[in-house]
Motif scaffolding. Structure first.
Motif, PDB file in Angstrom:
ATOM      1  N   LEU A  90      18.215  46.998 -32.059  1.00 34.72           N
ATOM      2  CA  LEU A  90      17.075  47.197 -33.098  1.00 34.72           C
ATOM      3  C   LEU A  90      17.546  47.802 -34.707  1.00 34.72           C
ATOM      4  O   LEU A  90      17.129  47.085 -35.453  1.00 34.72           O
ATOM      5  N   LEU A  91      18.286  48.675 -34.619  1.00 36.09           N
ATOM      6  CA  LEU A  91      19.111  49.107 -35.692  1.00 36.09           C
ATOM      7  C   LEU A  91      19.487  47.932 -36.434  1.00 36.09           C
ATOM      8  O   LEU A  91      19.717  47.884 -37.787  1.00 36.09           O
ATOM      9  N   GLN A  92      20.528  47.282 -35.770  1.00 36.42           N
ATOM     10  CA  GLN A  92      21.287  46.159 -36.492  1.00 36.42           C
ATOM     11  C   GLN A  92      20.351  44.891 -37.088  1.00 36.42           C
ATOM     12  O   GLN A  92      20.432  44.746 -38.300  1.00 36.42           O
ATOM     13  N   ARG A  93      19.424  44.937 -36.354  1.00 38.98           N
ATOM     14  CA  ARG A  93      18.341  43.684 -36.773  1.00 38.98           C
ATOM     15  C   ARG A  93      17.569  44.280 -38.028  1.00 38.98           C
ATOM     16  O   ARG A  93      17.154  43.558 -39.023  1.00 38.98           O
ATOM     17  N   ALA A  94      17.056  45.397 -37.983  1.00 37.84           N
ATOM     18  CA  ALA A  94      16.422  46.243 -39.064  1.00 37.84           C
ATOM     19  C   ALA A  94      17.129  46.392 -40.361  1.00 37.84           C
ATOM     20  O   ALA A  94      16.803  46.093 -41.443  1.00 37.84           O
ATOM     21  N   VAL A  95      18.559  46.505 -40.037  1.00 41.44           N
ATOM     22  CA  VAL A  95      19.397  46.868 -41.406  1.00 41.44           C
ATOM     23  C   VAL A  95      19.698  45.539 -41.907  1.00 41.44           C
ATOM     24  O   VAL A  95      19.690  45.429 -42.886  1.00 41.44           O
ATOM     25  N   ALA A  96      19.914  44.482 -41.203  1.00 38.98           N
ATOM     26  CA  ALA A  96      20.024  43.132 -41.638  1.00 38.98           C
ATOM     27  C   ALA A  96      18.901  42.635 -42.452  1.00 38.98           C
ATOM     28  O   ALA A  96      19.012  41.802 -43.336  1.00 38.98           O
ATOM     29  N   VAL A  97      17.569  42.972 -42.117  1.00 44.01           N
ATOM     30  CA  VAL A  97      16.455  42.460 -42.947  1.00 44.01           C
ATOM     31  C   VAL A  97      16.390  43.349 -44.117  1.00 44.01           C
ATOM     32  O   VAL A  97      16.053  42.749 -45.123  1.00 44.01           O
ATOM     33  N   LEU A  98      16.565  44.575 -44.216  1.00 45.17           N
ATOM     34  CA  LEU A  98      16.660  45.436 -45.502  1.00 45.17           C
ATOM     35  C   LEU A  98      17.969  44.736 -45.984  1.00 45.17           C
ATOM     36  O   LEU A  98      17.444  44.617 -47.529  1.00 45.17           O
ATOM     37  N   GLN A  99      19.010  44.559 -45.604  1.00 47.70           N
ATOM     38  CA  GLN A  99      20.060  44.288 -46.670  1.00 47.70           C
ATOM     39  C   GLN A  99      19.790  42.958 -47.313  1.00 47.70           C
ATOM     40  O   GLN A  99      20.509  42.480 -48.370  1.00 47.70           O
ATOM     41  N   SER A 100      19.062  41.928 -46.545  1.00 49.86           N
ATOM     42  CA  SER A 100      18.801  40.642 -46.886  1.00 49.86           C
ATOM     43  C   SER A 100      17.622  40.598 -47.970  1.00 49.86           C
ATOM     44  O   SER A 100      17.198  39.740 -48.746  1.00 49.86           O
ATOM     45  N   SER A 101      17.116  41.843 -48.120  1.00 50.99           N
ATOM     46  CA  SER A 101      16.072  41.964 -48.937  1.00 50.99           C
ATOM     47  C   SER A 101      16.279  42.661 -50.399  1.00 50.99           C
ATOM     48  O   SER A 101      15.464  43.001 -51.146  1.00 50.99           O
ATOM     49  N   TYR A 102      17.648  43.059 -50.684  1.00 53.60           N
ATOM     50  CA  TYR A 102      17.643  43.744 -51.856  1.00 53.60           C
ATOM     51  C   TYR A 102      17.758  43.137 -52.967  1.00 53.60           C
ATOM     52  O   TYR A 102      18.029  41.843 -53.093  1.00 53.60           O
ATOM     53  N   LEU A 103      16.809  43.826 -54.037  1.00 57.58           N
ATOM     54  CA  LEU A 103      16.974  42.950 -55.475  1.00 57.58           C
ATOM     55  C   LEU A 103      18.058  43.068 -56.091  1.00 57.58           C
ATOM     56  O   LEU A 103      18.609  42.037 -56.659  1.00 57.58           O
ATOM     57  N   HIS A 104      18.924  44.068 -55.990  1.00 58.80           N
ATOM     58  CA  HIS A 104      20.257  44.071 -56.786  1.00 58.80           C
ATOM     59  C   HIS A 104      21.308  44.192 -55.804  1.00 58.80           C
ATOM     60  O   HIS A 104      21.435  44.950 -54.940  1.00 58.80           O
ATOM     61  N   PRO A 105      22.346  43.371 -55.958  1.00 58.85           N
ATOM     62  CA  PRO A 105      23.394  43.242 -55.290  1.00 58.85           C
ATOM     63  C   PRO A 105      24.087  44.542 -54.954  1.00 58.85           C
ATOM     64  O   PRO A 105      24.761  44.574 -54.047  1.00 58.85           O
ATOM     65  N   THR A 106      24.362  45.371 -55.742  1.00 58.17           N
ATOM     66  CA  THR A 106      24.936  46.607 -55.857  1.00 58.17           C
ATOM     67  C   THR A 106      24.490  47.360 -54.738  1.00 58.17           C
ATOM     68  O   THR A 106      25.185  48.499 -54.338  1.00 58.17           O
ATOM     69  N   SER A 107      23.194  47.301 -54.352  1.00 58.60           N
ATOM     70  CA  SER A 107      22.557  48.277 -53.393  1.00 58.60           C
ATOM     71  C   SER A 107      23.171  48.142 -52.007  1.00 58.60           C
ATOM     72  O   SER A 107      23.045  48.881 -51.234  1.00 58.60           O
ATOM     73  N   GLN A 108      24.105  47.024 -51.786  1.00 61.86           N
ATOM     74  CA  GLN A 108      24.485  46.809 -50.528  1.00 61.86           C
ATOM     75  C   GLN A 108      25.437  48.096 -50.036  1.00 61.86           C
ATOM     76  O   GLN A 108      25.349  48.553 -48.977  1.00 61.86           O
ATOM     77  N   GLU A 109      26.007  48.855 -51.047  1.00 64.99           N
ATOM     78  CA  GLU A 109      26.834  50.093 -50.662  1.00 64.99           C
ATOM     79  C   GLU A 109      26.022  51.142 -51.045  1.00 64.99           C
ATOM     80  O   GLU A 109      26.600  52.348 -50.559  1.00 64.99           O
ATOM     81  N   GLY A 110      25.036  51.302 -51.401  1.00 62.77           N
ATOM     82  CA  GLY A 110      23.973  52.483 -51.693  1.00 62.77           C
ATOM     83  C   GLY A 110      23.499  53.011 -50.691  1.00 62.77           C
ATOM     84  O   GLY A 110      22.722  54.168 -50.900  1.00 62.77           O
ATOM     85  N   PHE A 111      22.835  52.507 -49.660  1.00 64.81           N
ATOM     86  CA  PHE A 111      22.020  52.768 -48.658  1.00 64.81           C
ATOM     87  C   PHE A 111      22.658  52.662 -47.362  1.00 64.81           C
ATOM     88  O   PHE A 111      23.590  51.994 -46.886  1.00 64.81           O
ATOM     89  N   GLN A 112      22.467  54.000 -46.623  1.00 64.25           N
ATOM     90  CA  GLN A 112      22.743  53.917 -45.118  1.00 64.25           C
ATOM     91  C   GLN A 112      21.582  54.179 -44.205  1.00 64.25           C
ATOM     92  O   GLN A 112      20.705  54.978 -44.526  1.00 64.25           O
ATOM     93  N   TYR A 113      21.486  53.804 -43.088  1.00 63.14           N
ATOM     94  CA  TYR A 113      20.554  53.664 -42.062  1.00 63.14           C
ATOM     95  C   TYR A 113      21.123  54.293 -40.846  1.00 63.14           C
ATOM     96  O   TYR A 113      22.190  53.908 -40.341  1.00 63.14           O
ATOM     97  N   SER A 114      20.331  55.119 -40.146  1.00 68.45           N
ATOM     98  CA  SER A 114      20.788  55.720 -38.830  1.00 68.45           C
ATOM     99  C   SER A 114      20.137  55.520 -37.948  1.00 68.45           C
ATOM    100  O   SER A 114      20.353  55.629 -36.626  1.00 68.45           O
ATOM    101  N   LYS A 115      18.768  55.124 -37.802  1.00 64.77           N
ATOM    102  CA  LYS A 115      17.967  54.984 -36.760  1.00 64.77           C
ATOM    103  C   LYS A 115      16.753  54.141 -37.058  1.00 64.77           C
ATOM    104  O   LYS A 115      16.306  54.230 -38.154  1.00 64.77           O
ATOM    105  N   ALA A 116      16.555  53.197 -35.911  1.00 72.26           N
ATOM    106  CA  ALA A 116      15.362  52.442 -35.989  1.00 72.26           C
ATOM    107  C   ALA A 116      14.280  52.651 -34.756  1.00 72.26           C
ATOM    108  O   ALA A 116      14.742  52.764 -33.835  1.00 72.26           O
ATOM    109  N   VAL A 117      12.914  52.562 -34.966  1.00 76.75           N
ATOM    110  CA  VAL A 117      12.085  52.657 -34.034  1.00 76.75           C
ATOM    111  C   VAL A 117      11.065  51.597 -34.071  1.00 76.75           C
ATOM    112  O   VAL A 117      10.596  51.356 -35.221  1.00 76.75           O
TER     113      VAL A 117
END
Length: 184
Positions: A1-28
């Motif tokens: 679930l976490l991997q699916r959620a992170v993939a959704v978030l990363q594919s929706s970034y407006l700025h390409p540089t955001s890829q390195e700026g966010f970390q996700y730890s848990k999905a519910v």
């Protein structure tokens, strides 16, 4: 679930540089039977009206309250795409969820929502509708590229989707085409 959620978030970034700026730890996974039932009934209604059903994932910043009570009108102060007392605003980009940017080290929860866009009205920047457009289910900004010097606030406003549900002559307090899906 976490991997699916992170993939959704990363594919929706407006700025390409955001890829390195966010970390996700848990999905519910959000399991709210009422919201699931309502989004299904809204999908059936739109199909019966022969409206194009466009589904998307949208992002919000207020997690717990939203998953219990749903996204309600008057939850935003934005008015660029329509009256916040008659619809709700949802961000299309995971790195642009608030009028001011997140600072390094800040943490919080994001809600990924399933959204049925339905019939979309593209609204130009110089036109601010005061009410939902008859025959449509949401407003989005005209897709003109943002200038390189645009502020974070301008990018935030430009990346919103204004969703509403009109019943008779009044707008629903909570549009049924939005369903909280995952908290991350």
């Amino acid at each position: 679930l976490l991997q699916r959620a992170v993939a959704v978030l990363q594919s929706s970034y407006l700025h390409p540089t955001s890829q390195e700026g966010f970390q996700y730890s848990k999905a519910v996974l959000v399991e709210n039977a009422l919201f699931l039932s309502e989004v299904r009934s809204r999908r059936v209604l739109l199909a019966a009206q022969e409206r194009l059903i466009k589904e998307a994932l949208s992002l919000l910043l207020k997690a717990q309250e939203l998953c219990q009570s749903g996204l309600r009108v008057n939850s935003s102060s934005l008015a660029t795409l329509g009256d916040p007392a008659k619809g709700v605003y949802i961000s299309k980009h995971a790195d642009c969820l608030h009028p001011s940017p997140w600072y390094h080290g800040q943490s919080g929860c994001i809600v990924i929502c399933k959204l049925i866009k339905g019939k979309v009205k593209v609204v130009s920047e110089d036109f601010t509708p005061s009410h939902p457009s008859p025959g449509y289910d949401c407003h989005v900004a005209a897709s003109s590229p943002l200038p390189a010097q645009s502020s974070y606030s301008q990018a935030f406003q430009h990346s919103q989707c204004y969703v509403y549900e009109v019943s008779g002559t009044s707008a629903a307090e909570r549009p049924r085409q939005i369903c909280p899906y995952i908290i991350i």
